[in-house]
Design a protein around this motif. Sequence first.
Motif, PDB file in Angstrom:
ATOM      1  N   LYS A 165      49.387  37.456  44.935  1.00  0.00           N
ATOM      2  CA  LYS A 165      49.700  36.448  43.922  1.00  0.00           C
ATOM      3  C   LYS A 165      48.593  36.349  42.875  1.00  0.00           C
ATOM      4  N   HIS A 166      47.338  36.406  43.332  1.00  0.00           N
ATOM      5  CA  HIS A 166      46.209  36.343  42.397  1.00  0.00           C
ATOM      6  C   HIS A 166      46.277  37.486  41.393  1.00  0.00           C
ATOM      7  N   ASN A 167      46.539  38.692  41.880  1.00  0.00           N
ATOM      8  CA  ASN A 167      46.544  39.859  41.001  1.00  0.00           C
ATOM      9  C   ASN A 167      47.720  39.837  40.024  1.00  0.00           C
ATOM     10  N   THR A 168      48.839  39.282  40.462  1.00  0.00           N
ATOM     11  CA  THR A 168      49.986  39.142  39.569  1.00  0.00           C
ATOM     12  C   THR A 168      49.680  38.185  38.414  1.00  0.00           C
ATOM     13  N   ARG A 169      48.948  37.120  38.727  1.00  0.00           N
ATOM     14  CA  ARG A 169      48.651  36.091  37.741  1.00  0.00           C
ATOM     15  C   ARG A 169      47.417  36.388  36.895  1.00  0.00           C
ATOM     16  N   ASN A 170      46.598  37.343  37.342  1.00  0.00           N
ATOM     17  CA  ASN A 170      45.322  37.598  36.656  1.00  0.00           C
ATOM     18  C   ASN A 170      45.136  39.086  36.369  1.00  0.00           C
ATOM     19  N   GLU A 219      41.810  42.042  38.998  1.00  0.00           N
ATOM     20  CA  GLU A 219      42.387  42.308  40.314  1.00  0.00           C
ATOM     21  C   GLU A 219      41.335  42.326  41.419  1.00  0.00           C
TER      22      GLU A 219
END
Length: 410
Positions: free
Chosen positions: A113-118, A122
Amino acid sequence: MRKFTLAIALIAPMLGHAAWAEDTVKIGYIDPLSGGGASVGEGGLKTFQYLAEELNAKGGILGHKVEIVPFDNKTNPQESLVQAQKAIDAGVRYITQGNGSSVGLALEDFVNKHNTRNPGKEVLYFNYAAVDPSMTNEKCNYWHFRWDASSDIKMEALTSYMKDIPSIKKVYLINQDYSFGQSVRSDARKMLAAKRSDVEIVGDELHPLLKVTDFSPYIAKIKASGADSVITGNWGQDIALLLKAAADAGLKVNWYTYYAGGAGGPTAIKQTGLDHQVFQLTEGFANSGNQAAMDYEKAFRAKVNLSLWYPRAVNEMRMFKAAAEKANSIEPVKVAAALEDLKLEVLDGGTGFMRKDDHQFFQPIYVSSFGKLAANEPFDEENTGWGWHLVSKVDTPQAMVSTTCKMARP
């Protein structure tokens, strides 16, 4: 004179270990440093710190210094997410964790989720011991890489060994009540039924994770069942206290374990008096017979004053370095791409590789037994005078299992 002084000032930082590139490679170590899992968490931390020092002595990763940043998650999934965010806020782009698949599943989802949003910020999750099969099957994702064998890989190896022992007639299952323990019990039932339909499961117990302080009631049930063998995936204090209770009760059965070699386990086994009747599945062990690995074990023990519980951590860090060099970058996105299908000569010998399909690392698997040492076995455990002895080895091609992973790629 002024030009000479300026030249010295420019050259000096490039001499020796001062010649680090600007960015440090920070690896957030998120594992229990307090509570019931602290003993294994502390051992893991010391292992990764040793590995970072080893890399830094050889120039780090692409000239970048490697730093292990510890975060105590108390073996709690929610606390792990808090610590993961703290790690990212502190500039960490790589996290590693192993103790507890419930934690591993939470981190896997968090990182995705973090990588999708940021995008552009990554983070990669390097898993060295959380072995729930779902992490590389239905819940797989691109940002997670696992260096330990999943529990179904281990059970495949274990049951392949057990099927050829005719004295095994009655088996008792006892495991921790969370995703990993549940996978061990289900895999054991399925694989024993397929390979030894004559074996009777005489007990199947789940207990709270790292909360039981007295296992004597469980041992009484095992004794009453008439079991000749026990299969358990217990780790940390749960395996040490389980074996201690078995010793106190005089339970004389064979134990087939995933993690009996962890902190306190060898001492408890010695107390049982079960000479070479407690077995463990690992990707390497001190008396494996591989000279390079045994030399490494000797150096590690001399510096850390612990046994090398995690040969896979050595493989993980070496492979991280190899992937960064292949990508010529320490950026997580580029390192992730370089890790896929990457091969490595593993610490205890033989070739391992990171399967692109699901980011599961495959390597040789060993079955070893704990007891009196042979003349050619130099390493005991926890000053017991007993050590691990090779029983069986499963080479990489035979240690592979299929996957249902449908990986979404960036």
